[in-house]
Scaffold this active site. Structure first.
Site, PDB file in Angstrom:
ATOM      1  N   ASP A 117     -54.285 102.184 -42.440  1.00 35.18           N
ATOM      2  CA  ASP A 117     -53.939 100.875 -42.977  1.00 35.18           C
ATOM      3  C   ASP A 117     -54.364  99.807 -41.971  1.00 35.18           C
ATOM      4  OD1 ASP A 117     -51.944  99.474 -45.127  1.00 35.18           O
ATOM      5  OD2 ASP A 117     -51.752  98.514 -43.168  1.00 35.18           O
ATOM      6  N   ILE A 118     -54.997  98.739 -42.448  1.00 32.53           N
ATOM      7  CA  ILE A 118     -55.414  97.648 -41.557  1.00 32.53           C
ATOM      8  C   ILE A 118     -54.189  96.817 -41.180  1.00 32.53           C
ATOM      9  CG2 ILE A 118     -56.887  95.615 -41.316  1.00 32.53           C
ATOM     10  CD1 ILE A 118     -58.711  96.807 -43.448  1.00 32.53           C
TER      11      ILE A 118
ATOM     12  N   ASN B 141     -56.243  87.357 -44.528  1.00 32.72           N
ATOM     13  CA  ASN B 141     -56.491  86.656 -45.791  1.00 32.72           C
ATOM     14  C   ASN B 141     -55.929  85.246 -45.778  1.00 32.72           C
ATOM     15  OD1 ASN B 141     -57.994  88.524 -47.286  1.00 32.72           O
ATOM     16  ND2 ASN B 141     -56.169  89.627 -47.960  1.00 32.72           N
TER      17      ASN B 141
ATOM     18  N   ASP C 126     -62.376  90.414 -47.620  1.00 31.57           N
ATOM     19  CA  ASP C 126     -63.263  91.389 -48.274  1.00 31.57           C
ATOM     20  C   ASP C 126     -64.339  91.876 -47.313  1.00 31.57           C
ATOM     21  OD1 ASP C 126     -61.861  91.177 -50.625  1.00 31.57           O
ATOM     22  OD2 ASP C 126     -63.336  89.917 -51.644  1.00 31.57           O
TER      23      ASP C 126
ATOM     24  N   GLU D  76     -55.721  97.477 -48.502  1.00 28.54           N
ATOM     25  CA  GLU D  76     -56.286  97.704 -47.163  1.00 28.54           C
ATOM     26  C   GLU D  76     -56.014  99.111 -46.650  1.00 28.54           C
ATOM     27  OE1 GLU D  76     -52.253  95.604 -46.458  1.00 28.54           O
ATOM     28  OE2 GLU D  76     -53.806  95.732 -47.998  1.00 28.54           O
TER      29      GLU D  76
END
Length: 340
Positions: free
Chosen positions: A203-204, A211, A220, A246
């Protein structure tokens, strides 16, 4: 014409028929004298059209065998009858033709052609009759080739649609639907071969902040760049998926949990050590967190419990500070440390 025809017939038929087929259509021709010899050739080469001589005992059985196999059923089978009496108005001959045609179609033939070689008195056929026979033979072969071409175009279209359905358009990785298909297969293979299987969920970290700060277009681009970095730093036996948002999943075949932890930690370093260049003005330092789980004997065949366990370790990795990998072995080390 890019097509292939397999001709199955005896010496009484082959020389004449070969010339007639070459005259009416241009394609690759293979010839075998008997149905039994045709079987391995059909399996290996899968010709577009098979022309079978009806008076050979095994011809209809071969036709039926082809149509009963899904991977061969598209092959166009023509049963050719030349052994009945020549042309006449005899009622009995007519009934024999109807019976032979019905039998051929019942056994899976796509077409039945009656091409007598002589008249009822044994005399050669008139030139006009031979011309019309060749016209009929050509039209039937071309009909078969059109049907085969349509089938192949449908298969290609289905392959394209399947690839689209199983691919994430943004990152070009396998998507969650592909994971739902692949994970049960990997679980089954692992158990059949008695080999380990592990799974990573990545997971980021703070992706929402990216964002919110830089906009979704930058978000993106981060997803694309991380996908590329992960993809190019995996082993050949590892399979990467975009799980959603993500999150990413990596199936690690033939990999125990210790190896999976090492893979996860290496990927974390590869992501965090080098900034991601979004454009000329934006360079972002990004980290990832990961959870690791290895397949157990009591895991379900779809891999649902395996996936859930890895997700639980991912939540711990994020709760304990992010930019780290957590798995079952970490619990073991903590327990040993507590006891010590």
């Amino acid at each position: 014409m890019d097509a292939s025809i397999l001709l199955v017939g005896g010496d009484d038929l082959l020389p004449t028929l070969l010339e007639r087929i070459r005259d009416v259509v241009t394609c690759t021709l293979e010839v075998v004298p008997s149905p039994s010899e045709a079987v391995p050739l059909i399996q290996a080469q899968q010709p577009d059209v098979i022309i079978l001589q009806s008076n050979q005992l095994e011809s209809l059985a071969l036709c039926r065998q082809v149509k009963e196999q899904t991977k061969l059923a598209w092959i166009y089978c023509i049963v050719l009858e030349t052994s009945l009496s020549g042309l006449s108005d005899d009622r009995r001959q007519y009934l024999l033709q109807i019976e032979a045609r019905a039998s051929a179609l019942e056994n899976g033939a796509d077409a039945y052609l009656w091409l007598p070689q002589t008249t009822a008195t044994g005399e050669p056929l008139e030139r006009e009759m031979l011309i019309q026979q060749d016209r009929l033979l050509k039209s039937q072969i071309l009909c078969g080739l059109r049907m085969v071409q349509t089938h192949r175009e449908l298969i290609r279209t289905n392959d394209i649609l399947s690839a689209i359905a199983l691919s994430d358009p943004l990152t070009e990785l396998n998507n969650r639907r592909a994971l739902d298909w692949e994970l049960p297969r990997q679980v089954q293979n692992s158990r059949m071969r008695l080999e380990p299987l592990s799974l990573l969920i990545l997971d980021i970290d703070f992706f929402k902040t990216i964002n919110d700060t830089h906009g979704h277009a930058v978000g993106d681009r981060v997803l694309q760049l991380i996908s590329s970095r992960l993809r190019h730093n995996l082993r050949f036996r590892d399979t990467l998926f975009r799980y959603g948002g993500e999150e990413f999943v990596i199936i690690l075949s033939s990999t125990d949990e210790m190896e999976a932890l090492l893979v996860g930690r290496r990927l974390c370093r590869l992501v965090s050590d080098q900034p991601f260049s979004i454009d000329d003005t934006v360079n972002l330092l990004v980290t990832i967190s990961a959870g690791v789980a290895a397949l157990r004997a009591d895991d379900d065949p779809k891999g649902t419990s395996l996936l859930r366990r890895a997700d639980q370790y991912l939540l711990r990795a994020k709760a304990e500070g992010r930019n780290r990998v957590i798995g079952f072995l970490d619990d073991c080390e903590e327990e040993l440390g507590t006891r010590g």
